[in-house]
Design a protein around this motif. Structure first.
Motif, PDB file in Angstrom:
ATOM      1  N   VAL A  75       0.652  -1.770   0.081  1.00 61.11           N
ATOM      2  CA  VAL A  75      -0.093  -0.100   0.184  1.00 61.11           C
ATOM      3  C   VAL A  75       0.376   1.185  -0.073  1.00 61.11           C
ATOM      4  O   VAL A  75       1.076   2.409  -0.337  1.00 61.11           O
ATOM      5  N   MET A  76       1.910   1.200   0.921  1.00 60.41           N
ATOM      6  CA  MET A  76       2.777   2.296   0.842  1.00 60.41           C
ATOM      7  C   MET A  76       3.578   2.653  -0.244  1.00 60.41           C
ATOM      8  O   MET A  76       3.727   3.591  -0.843  1.00 60.41           O
ATOM      9  N   HIS A  77       4.124   1.518  -0.976  1.00 58.78           N
ATOM     10  CA  HIS A  77       4.413   1.724  -2.154  1.00 58.78           C
ATOM     11  C   HIS A  77       3.836   2.125  -3.203  1.00 58.78           C
ATOM     12  O   HIS A  77       4.050   3.200  -4.247  1.00 58.78           O
ATOM     13  N   MET A  78       2.892   1.679  -3.173  1.00 60.50           N
ATOM     14  CA  MET A  78       1.686   1.882  -4.618  1.00 60.50           C
ATOM     15  C   MET A  78       1.304   3.430  -4.363  1.00 60.50           C
ATOM     16  O   MET A  78       0.737   4.703  -4.804  1.00 60.50           O
ATOM     17  N   GLY A  79       1.525   4.345  -3.470  1.00 59.60           N
ATOM     18  CA  GLY A  79       0.512   5.203  -2.735  1.00 59.60           C
ATOM     19  C   GLY A  79       1.488   6.322  -3.039  1.00 59.60           C
ATOM     20  O   GLY A  79       1.826   7.472  -3.742  1.00 59.60           O
ATOM     21  N   VAL A  80       3.280   5.793  -3.193  1.00 60.92           N
ATOM     22  CA  VAL A  80       4.171   6.782  -2.970  1.00 60.92           C
ATOM     23  C   VAL A  80       4.576   7.171  -5.007  1.00 60.92           C
ATOM     24  O   VAL A  80       4.416   7.953  -5.181  1.00 60.92           O
ATOM     25  N   VAL A  81       4.157   5.082  -5.699  1.00 55.63           N
ATOM     26  CA  VAL A  81       4.659   5.451  -6.976  1.00 55.63           C
ATOM     27  C   VAL A  81       3.504   6.249  -8.278  1.00 55.63           C
ATOM     28  O   VAL A  81       3.610   6.495  -8.482  1.00 55.63           O
ATOM     29  N   LEU A 134       9.785   6.971  -4.958  1.00 56.40           N
ATOM     30  CA  LEU A 134       9.544   8.611  -5.253  1.00 56.40           C
ATOM     31  C   LEU A 134      10.805   8.878  -6.393  1.00 56.40           C
ATOM     32  O   LEU A 134       9.628   9.271  -6.944  1.00 56.40           O
ATOM     33  N   THR A 135      11.768   8.676  -6.222  1.00 56.79           N
ATOM     34  CA  THR A 135      12.402   9.379  -7.074  1.00 56.79           C
ATOM     35  C   THR A 135      11.715   9.010  -8.530  1.00 56.79           C
ATOM     36  O   THR A 135      12.035   9.311  -9.860  1.00 56.79           O
ATOM     37  N   VAL A 136      12.235   7.764  -8.657  1.00 58.65           N
ATOM     38  CA  VAL A 136      11.583   6.939  -9.858  1.00 58.65           C
ATOM     39  C   VAL A 136      10.536   7.035 -10.078  1.00 58.65           C
ATOM     40  O   VAL A 136       9.915   7.209 -11.529  1.00 58.65           O
ATOM     41  N   GLY A 137       9.696   7.534  -9.890  1.00 59.59           N
ATOM     42  CA  GLY A 137       8.367   7.259 -10.390  1.00 59.59           C
ATOM     43  C   GLY A 137       8.155   8.821 -10.606  1.00 59.59           C
ATOM     44  O   GLY A 137       7.205   8.894 -11.406  1.00 59.59           O
ATOM     45  N   LEU A 138       8.255   9.802 -10.207  1.00 63.46           N
ATOM     46  CA  LEU A 138       8.772  10.870  -9.800  1.00 63.46           C
ATOM     47  C   LEU A 138       8.887  11.379 -11.387  1.00 63.46           C
ATOM     48  O   LEU A 138       8.756  11.946 -12.639  1.00 63.46           O
ATOM     49  N   LEU A 139      10.182  10.941 -11.916  1.00 63.87           N
ATOM     50  CA  LEU A 139      11.116  10.896 -13.049  1.00 63.87           C
ATOM     51  C   LEU A 139       9.846  10.608 -14.011  1.00 63.87           C
ATOM     52  O   LEU A 139       9.469  10.880 -14.820  1.00 63.87           O
ATOM     53  N   VAL A 140       9.889   9.370 -13.977  1.00 68.35           N
ATOM     54  CA  VAL A 140       7.959   8.621 -15.150  1.00 68.35           C
ATOM     55  C   VAL A 140       7.304   9.557 -15.499  1.00 68.35           C
ATOM     56  O   VAL A 140       6.928   9.975 -16.273  1.00 68.35           O
TER      57      VAL A 140
END
Length: 221
Positions: free
Chosen positions: A43-49, A114-120
């Motif tokens: 849940v945390m992972h999906m909430g972040v990305v 967060l870094t890779v999700g924000l980049l994408v």
């Protein structure tokens, strides 16, 4: 001026919403729950990305439109491969178990998500505002590739016949779930949230291109 202030707030609300969501995910009860529950960790992972990262990306695109629109197609391509590497590496048993029990490794894991999700998401949203067909194609590709590999990983977690992580035995999973059931619930969350969010983003970007007369005219030449 009142009008200018209201306009700034309207532009900035996705950034504020994304930051608030991160605070709820990281400073609320989830980190403690995640020590003993794979599903809570997911849940945390999906909430972040899949939720916070796109909100932050939309906010950045509104506040810094010229900078975000200048992102090159290679940024979206590299970002999608970086997210693939980060997501699969952190779900390898050794790294995942370490992140569940070591606070420093957990922080590193969440920061990388967060870094890779924000980049994408930022590169894809920048592509949506670009008039360059290559940038738009790269943005669509980055989101769809991410959707596919998250769907694949979610399916692997959901249909695995046994728990894949030592932490399933070392930690205390949610009281109503077995370690395998906890893992399967986490896989279902990745499928439902991660795969769907990136797929929806890719389709929205594709639809925006198809509705754009300039893009349609350029593609027909």
């Amino acid at each position: 001026m009142p009008g200018s202030s209201g306009h700034s707030v309207a532009k900035a609300w996705p950034l504020a919403a994304g930051a608030l969501l991160l605070a709820l995910l990281w400073l609320g009860p989830l980190p403690i729950r995640a020590e003993g529950s794979f599903a809570a960790h997911m849940v945390m992972h999906m909430g972040v990305v899949a939720l916070a990262a796109p909100l932050l990306a939309v906010g950045l695109a509104r506040l810094l439109p010229a900078s975000v629109a200048r992102l090159t197609p290679s940024v979206a391509i590299v970002a999608s491969f970086a997210e693939f590497a980060a997501v699969w590496a952190w779900h390898a048993p050794a790294l995942h178990d370490a992140a569940r029990v070591e606070p420093a490794i957990f922080v590193l894991e969440q920061a990388s998500f967060l870094t890779v999700g924000l980049l994408v998401w930022t590169s894809a949203i920048g592509a949506a505002d670009s008039r360059r067909p290559a940038a738009r194609a790269a943005g669509i590709g980055a989101l769809l590739v991410t959707s596919m590999h998250m769907t694949l990983l979610g399916g692997l977690l959901l249909f695995a016949p046994r728990p894949l992580y030592a932490c399933a035995a070392l930690c205390s999973p949610a009281a109503t779930l077995t370690p395998l059931g906890d893992q399967q619930l986490g896989g279902a969350i990745m499928l439902a949230v991660g795969g769907s969010a990136y797929l929806a983003g890719g389709l929205v970007l594709l639809a925006s291109i198809l509705r754009d007369p300039a893009s349609a005219a350029g593609g027909s030449e």
